[in-house]
Design an enzyme around this catalytic site. Structure first.
Site, PDB file in Angstrom:
ATOM      1  N   GLY A 260       0.707  -1.174   0.159  1.00  0.00           N
ATOM      2  CA  GLY A 260      -0.050  -0.029   0.024  1.00  0.00           C
ATOM      3  C   GLY A 260       0.685   1.397   0.002  1.00  0.00           C
ATOM      4  O   GLY A 260       2.044   1.185  -0.063  1.00  0.00           O
TER       5      GLY A 260
ATOM      6  N   VAL B   3       1.059   3.455   2.484  1.00  0.00           N
ATOM      7  CA  VAL B   3       2.028   3.535   3.629  1.00  0.00           C
ATOM      8  C   VAL B   3       3.022   2.509   3.875  1.00  0.00           C
ATOM      9  O   VAL B   3       4.034   2.575   3.965  1.00  0.00           O
ATOM     10  CB  VAL B   3       1.090   3.433   4.752  1.00  0.00           C
ATOM     11  CG1 VAL B   3       1.779   3.396   6.112  1.00  0.00           C
ATOM     12  CG2 VAL B   3      -0.022   4.760   4.834  1.00  0.00           C
TER      13      VAL B   3
ATOM     14  N   ARG C 173      -6.593   2.954  18.826  1.00  0.00           N
ATOM     15  CA  ARG C 173      -5.965   4.198  19.300  1.00  0.00           C
ATOM     16  C   ARG C 173      -6.818   4.909  20.415  1.00  0.00           C
ATOM     17  O   ARG C 173      -5.894   5.537  21.420  1.00  0.00           O
ATOM     18  CB  ARG C 173      -6.197   5.360  18.158  1.00  0.00           C
ATOM     19  CG  ARG C 173      -5.209   4.912  17.031  1.00  0.00           C
ATOM     20  CD  ARG C 173      -5.543   6.312  15.899  1.00  0.00           C
ATOM     21  NE  ARG C 173      -4.839   5.657  14.825  1.00  0.00           N
ATOM     22  CZ  ARG C 173      -5.286   6.400  13.726  1.00  0.00           C
ATOM     23  NH1 ARG C 173      -6.643   6.902  13.417  1.00  0.00           N
ATOM     24  NH2 ARG C 173      -4.663   5.953  12.444  1.00  0.00           N
TER      25      ARG C 173
ATOM     26  N   CYS D 101      -3.206  10.591  10.574  1.00  0.00           N
ATOM     27  CA  CYS D 101      -2.046  11.394   9.980  1.00  0.00           C
ATOM     28  C   CYS D 101      -2.232  13.160  10.140  1.00  0.00           C
ATOM     29  O   CYS D 101      -1.463  13.891  10.593  1.00  0.00           O
ATOM     30  CB  CYS D 101      -2.167  11.224   8.504  1.00  0.00           C
ATOM     31  SG  CYS D 101      -3.776  10.950   7.725  1.00  0.00           S
TER      32      CYS D 101
ATOM     33  N   GLN E 262      -7.110  18.111   3.125  1.00  0.00           N
ATOM     34  CA  GLN E 262      -6.328  16.922   3.090  1.00  0.00           C
ATOM     35  C   GLN E 262      -6.122  16.039   1.839  1.00  0.00           C
ATOM     36  O   GLN E 262      -6.927  15.859   0.865  1.00  0.00           O
ATOM     37  CB  GLN E 262      -6.785  15.771   3.992  1.00  0.00           C
ATOM     38  CG  GLN E 262      -6.864  16.109   5.634  1.00  0.00           C
ATOM     39  CD  GLN E 262      -7.226  15.270   6.573  1.00  0.00           C
ATOM     40  OE1 GLN E 262      -8.058  15.762   7.521  1.00  0.00           O
ATOM     41  NE2 GLN E 262      -7.046  14.075   6.618  1.00  0.00           N
TER      42      GLN E 262
ATOM     43  N   SER F 240      -4.064  10.643  -1.033  1.00  0.00           N
ATOM     44  CA  SER F 240      -3.178   9.567  -0.706  1.00  0.00           C
ATOM     45  C   SER F 240      -3.530   9.160   0.772  1.00  0.00           C
ATOM     46  O   SER F 240      -3.285   8.195   1.189  1.00  0.00           O
ATOM     47  CB  SER F 240      -1.737   9.912  -0.743  1.00  0.00           C
ATOM     48  OG  SER F 240      -1.353  11.038   0.043  1.00  0.00           O
ATOM     49  N   GLY F 241      -4.204  10.090   1.552  1.00  0.00           N
ATOM     50  CA  GLY F 241      -4.723   9.703   3.059  1.00  0.00           C
ATOM     51  C   GLY F 241      -5.618   8.836   2.878  1.00  0.00           C
ATOM     52  O   GLY F 241      -5.899   8.281   3.916  1.00  0.00           O
TER      53      GLY F 241
ATOM     54  N   ARG G  94     -11.379  16.962   2.089  1.00  0.00           N
ATOM     55  CA  ARG G  94     -10.366  16.431   1.233  1.00  0.00           C
ATOM     56  C   ARG G  94     -10.333  17.382   0.005  1.00  0.00           C
ATOM     57  O   ARG G  94     -11.220  18.091  -0.825  1.00  0.00           O
ATOM     58  CB  ARG G  94     -11.162  15.028   0.678  1.00  0.00           C
ATOM     59  CG  ARG G  94     -10.265  14.353  -0.206  1.00  0.00           C
ATOM     60  CD  ARG G  94      -9.142  13.417   0.479  1.00  0.00           C
ATOM     61  NE  ARG G  94      -9.683  12.559   1.194  1.00  0.00           N
ATOM     62  CZ  ARG G  94      -9.099  11.882   2.245  1.00  0.00           C
ATOM     63  NH1 ARG G  94      -7.932  12.165   2.468  1.00  0.00           N
ATOM     64  NH2 ARG G  94      -9.488  10.855   2.957  1.00  0.00           N
TER      65      ARG G  94
ATOM     66  N   HIS H  63      -0.887  16.734   3.838  1.00  0.00           N
ATOM     67  CA  HIS H  63      -2.120  17.266   4.222  1.00  0.00           C
ATOM     68  C   HIS H  63      -1.851  18.886   4.873  1.00  0.00           C
ATOM     69  O   HIS H  63      -0.587  19.131   5.436  1.00  0.00           O
ATOM     70  CB  HIS H  63      -2.399  16.621   5.509  1.00  0.00           C
ATOM     71  CG  HIS H  63      -3.241  15.213   5.421  1.00  0.00           C
ATOM     72  ND1 HIS H  63      -3.397  15.000   3.974  1.00  0.00           N
ATOM     73  CD2 HIS H  63      -3.404  14.363   6.059  1.00  0.00           C
ATOM     74  CE1 HIS H  63      -3.852  13.635   4.172  1.00  0.00           C
ATOM     75  NE2 HIS H  63      -4.032  13.177   5.220  1.00  0.00           N
TER      76      HIS H  63
HETATM   77  N1  LIG Z   1      -2.423   6.970   3.921  1.00  0.00           N
HETATM   78  C1  LIG Z   1      -2.313   7.626   4.758  1.00  0.00           C
HETATM   79  O1  LIG Z   1      -1.735   9.023   4.557  1.00  0.00           O
HETATM   80  C2  LIG Z   1      -2.263   7.232   6.169  1.00  0.00           C
HETATM   81  C3  LIG Z   1      -2.064   7.605   7.418  1.00  0.00           C
HETATM   82  C4  LIG Z   1      -2.006   7.025   8.659  1.00  0.00           C
HETATM   83  C5  LIG Z   1      -2.471   6.064   8.480  1.00  0.00           C
HETATM   84  N2  LIG Z   1      -3.026   5.395   7.460  1.00  0.00           N
HETATM   85  C6  LIG Z   1      -3.539   3.946   7.564  1.00  0.00           C
HETATM   86  O2  LIG Z   1      -2.957   2.968   6.952  1.00  0.00           O
HETATM   87  C7  LIG Z   1      -3.629   1.832   6.465  1.00  0.00           C
HETATM   88  C8  LIG Z   1      -3.408   1.804   5.154  1.00  0.00           C
HETATM   89  O3  LIG Z   1      -3.471   2.789   4.505  1.00  0.00           O
HETATM   90  P1  LIG Z   1      -2.837   3.013   3.051  1.00  0.00           P
HETATM   91  O4  LIG Z   1      -2.990   4.336   2.529  1.00  0.00           O
HETATM   92  O5  LIG Z   1      -1.454   2.474   2.777  1.00  0.00           O
HETATM   93  O6  LIG Z   1      -3.842   2.153   2.211  1.00  0.00           O
HETATM   94  P2  LIG Z   1      -3.536   1.239   0.588  1.00  0.00           P
HETATM   95  O7  LIG Z   1      -2.544   2.143  -0.231  1.00  0.00           O
HETATM   96  O8  LIG Z   1      -5.159   1.193   0.318  1.00  0.00           O
HETATM   97  O9  LIG Z   1      -3.049  -0.180   1.053  1.00  0.00           O
HETATM   98  C9  LIG Z   1      -3.595  -1.030   1.592  1.00  0.00           C
HETATM   99  C10 LIG Z   1      -2.750  -2.227   2.097  1.00  0.00           C
HETATM  100  O10 LIG Z   1      -3.593  -3.112   2.920  1.00  0.00           O
HETATM  101  C11 LIG Z   1      -3.421  -4.417   2.071  1.00  0.00           C
HETATM  102  N3  LIG Z   1      -4.549  -5.187   2.509  1.00  0.00           N
HETATM  103  C12 LIG Z   1      -5.833  -5.101   2.115  1.00  0.00           C
HETATM  104  N4  LIG Z   1      -6.597  -6.005   2.682  1.00  0.00           N
HETATM  105  C13 LIG Z   1      -6.009  -6.815   3.174  1.00  0.00           C
HETATM  106  C14 LIG Z   1      -6.099  -8.284   3.565  1.00  0.00           C
HETATM  107  N5  LIG Z   1      -7.312  -8.956   3.747  1.00  0.00           N
HETATM  108  N6  LIG Z   1      -5.145  -8.942   4.046  1.00  0.00           N
HETATM  109  C15 LIG Z   1      -3.979  -8.137   3.947  1.00  0.00           C
HETATM  110  N7  LIG Z   1      -3.423  -7.228   3.613  1.00  0.00           N
HETATM  111  C16 LIG Z   1      -4.648  -6.188   3.119  1.00  0.00           C
HETATM  112  C17 LIG Z   1      -3.344  -3.911   0.935  1.00  0.00           C
HETATM  113  O11 LIG Z   1      -2.636  -5.148  -0.058  1.00  0.00           O
HETATM  114  P3  LIG Z   1      -3.230  -5.505  -1.395  1.00  0.00           P
HETATM  115  O12 LIG Z   1      -2.337  -4.576  -2.195  1.00  0.00           O
HETATM  116  O13 LIG Z   1      -2.768  -6.982  -1.706  1.00  0.00           O
HETATM  117  O14 LIG Z   1      -4.730  -5.121  -1.650  1.00  0.00           O
HETATM  118  C18 LIG Z   1      -2.196  -2.982   0.836  1.00  0.00           C
HETATM  119  O15 LIG Z   1      -0.803  -3.331   0.964  1.00  0.00           O
HETATM  120  C19 LIG Z   1      -4.991   2.315   6.864  1.00  0.00           C
HETATM  121  O16 LIG Z   1      -5.492   1.853   8.237  1.00  0.00           O
HETATM  122  C20 LIG Z   1      -5.029   3.752   7.007  1.00  0.00           C
HETATM  123  O17 LIG Z   1      -5.928   4.410   7.824  1.00  0.00           O
HETATM  124  C21 LIG Z   1      -3.170   5.556   6.238  1.00  0.00           C
END
Ligand SMILES: NC(=O)c1ccc[n+]([C@@H]2O[C@H](COP(=O)([O-])OP(=O)(O)OC[C@H]3O[C@@H](n4cnc5c(N)ncnc54)[C@H](OP(=O)(O)O)[C@@H]3O)[C@@H](O)[C@H]2O)c1
Length: 344
Positions: free
Chosen positions: A14, A16, A101, A130, A157, A160-161, A246, A253
């Site tokens: 993903g 992150v 959290r 974030c 925001q 990508s968030g 957003r 952000h």
């Molecule tokens: N983006 C931000 O700015 C941010 C900031 C703070 C916290 N977060 C938190 O971080 C988390 C991920 O965010 P992201 O932005 O990286 O999302 P993302 O780009 O959509 O990536 C999601 C990740 O989760 C994996 N995943 C989804 N379903 C799964 C499953 N059933 N089993 C195992 N892995 C699975 C995906 O794998 P596949 O590629 O195989 O689907 C991918 O690696 C969320 O909880 C979000 O709230 C994000």
């Protein structure tokens, strides 16, 4: 804790997850071995880390054997199911989701703000939201100097968030609008084959909704900012209200933050305090039209602050403009800093 730990990344494919690998590499985090975990869809995919190819494994119950630190970022449902299994297998979990959290038994940590909270962990440490992280890094030193009584924050925001699907939506809509040169007055565009994950068109638009609405008419994101700020600053008396928006930006952000303090703090005093605060960088030269911008903050580590000025409508008030990379300080960097404290 092992000084050279085995590290697992849950959600390695993903937005992150990628930032995790980059930050670990850049900071020379002493990784003994790394295990990249994602859904079955990504099984076998190759990802580079420190010059070597690693194969992505499917996340299963037994994924955490011999793992010392597990960095989770695959959403709250995955964290709820798998973080306790990782802890049972002997790992310490740093969780990026909202799953734990607000659990009173789980520390919610921003290393520049409340590093000592880490000592209370029982296997899981939560990484804050974030938009909250970048704000508290800037506000804590001001709180220590003048006690913040009230915070009013409006966020701007990036896509990508909301993960990689929201970034895909922004790209696809932008391309379609530029190709057709249609401004679509009064109606959102639809792009075939692209999942619309945000509640409205995000290209060339602004959406006053992040996450779902709650019974009090605020969104979940807004209430995360309220509740998490109080927990991290360890002060339930701070009054906070948030509007989270957003915007059609890829990374970083931005936040317009208004604070009221008990003691008077001039903009000059606040600037001086912030210039010497860990994790903060002041960019505030209006004579040269210099202030923090999302495009400049992307790929960087600091919480950037500018437009520091008195709120002339109250006795002790300040307005600030805070910008940071949501994938780095807002997620991966903060979690890796927590992992660094763990092995210290
Ligand atoms: N983006 C931000 O700015 C941010 C900031 C703070 C916290 N977060 C938190 O971080 C988390 C991920 O965010 P992201 O932005 O990286 O999302 P993302 O780009 O959509 O990536 C999601 C990740 O989760 C994996 N995943 C989804 N379903 C799964 C499953 N059933 N089993 C195992 N892995 C699975 C995906 O794998 P596949 O590629 O195989 O689907 C991918 O690696 C969320 O909880 C979000 O709230 C994000």
């Amino acid at each position: 804790m092992n000084k050279k730990p085995n590290v697992a990344i849950v959600g390695a494919t993903g937005m992150v997850g990628h930032a995790f690998l980059k930050v670990l590499e850049e900071r020379n985090f002493p990784v003994k071995d790394i295990r990249l975990l994602a859904s079955g869809r990504s099984k076998g995919k190759k990802i580079k880390f420190c010059g070597n190819d690693f194969k992505v494994e499917e996340l299963v119950k037994g994924s955490f054997k011999d793992i010392d630190i597990a960095l989770f970022s695959a959403g709250a449902a995955i964290s709820k199911e798998f973080a306790p299994l990782a802890v049972k297998a002997g790992a310490v979990v740093v969780d990026n989701s909202s799953a734990f959290r607000m659990d009173p038994g789980v520390p919610l940590v921003v290393p520049e703000v409340n590093p000592k909270a880490i000592q209370r962990h029982k296997g899981i440490i939560a990484n804050p939201n974030c938009s909250t992280i970048q704000m508290v890094v800037v506000l804590k030193p001001l709180h220590d100097a003048a006690r913040i009584k009230r915070i009013v924050v409006s966020s701007y925001q990036s896509a990508s968030g909301w993960g990689k699907e929201a970034v895909d939506q922004l790209w696809a809509e932008t391309e379609q609008i530029i190709k057709s040169r249609i401004q679509h007055p009064g109606s959102s565009i639809k792009v075939d084959g692209v999942k619309k994950v945000l509640p409205a068109q995000i290209a060339f638009n602004v959406i006053p909704q992040i996450d779902v609405f709650l019974p009090n008419r605020y969104t979940k994101e807004e209430m995360k900012m309220v509740n998490e700020t109080r927990k991290i600053m360890e002060d339930d008396s701070i009054k906070i209200t948030a509007t989270c928006v957003r915007v059609g930006v890829f990374i970083s952000h931005a936040e317009a933050v208004n604070i009221e303090t008990e003691k008077k703090l001039t903009p000059e005093e606040a600037t001086e305090i912030l210039r010497h605060s860990a994790g903060v960088e002041v960019i505030d030269d209006i004579s040269k039209e210099k202030y923090p911008l999302p495009i400049d903050a992307a790929g960087k580590d600091a919480s950037f602050v500018g437009r520091i000025r008195a709120d002339e409508s109250v006795e002790n008030g300040l307005n600030l403009w805070i910008v940071s990379d949501n994938l780095r300080k807002g997620a991966a960097l903060n979690a890796v800093q927590i992992a660094e404290l763990l092995i210290k």
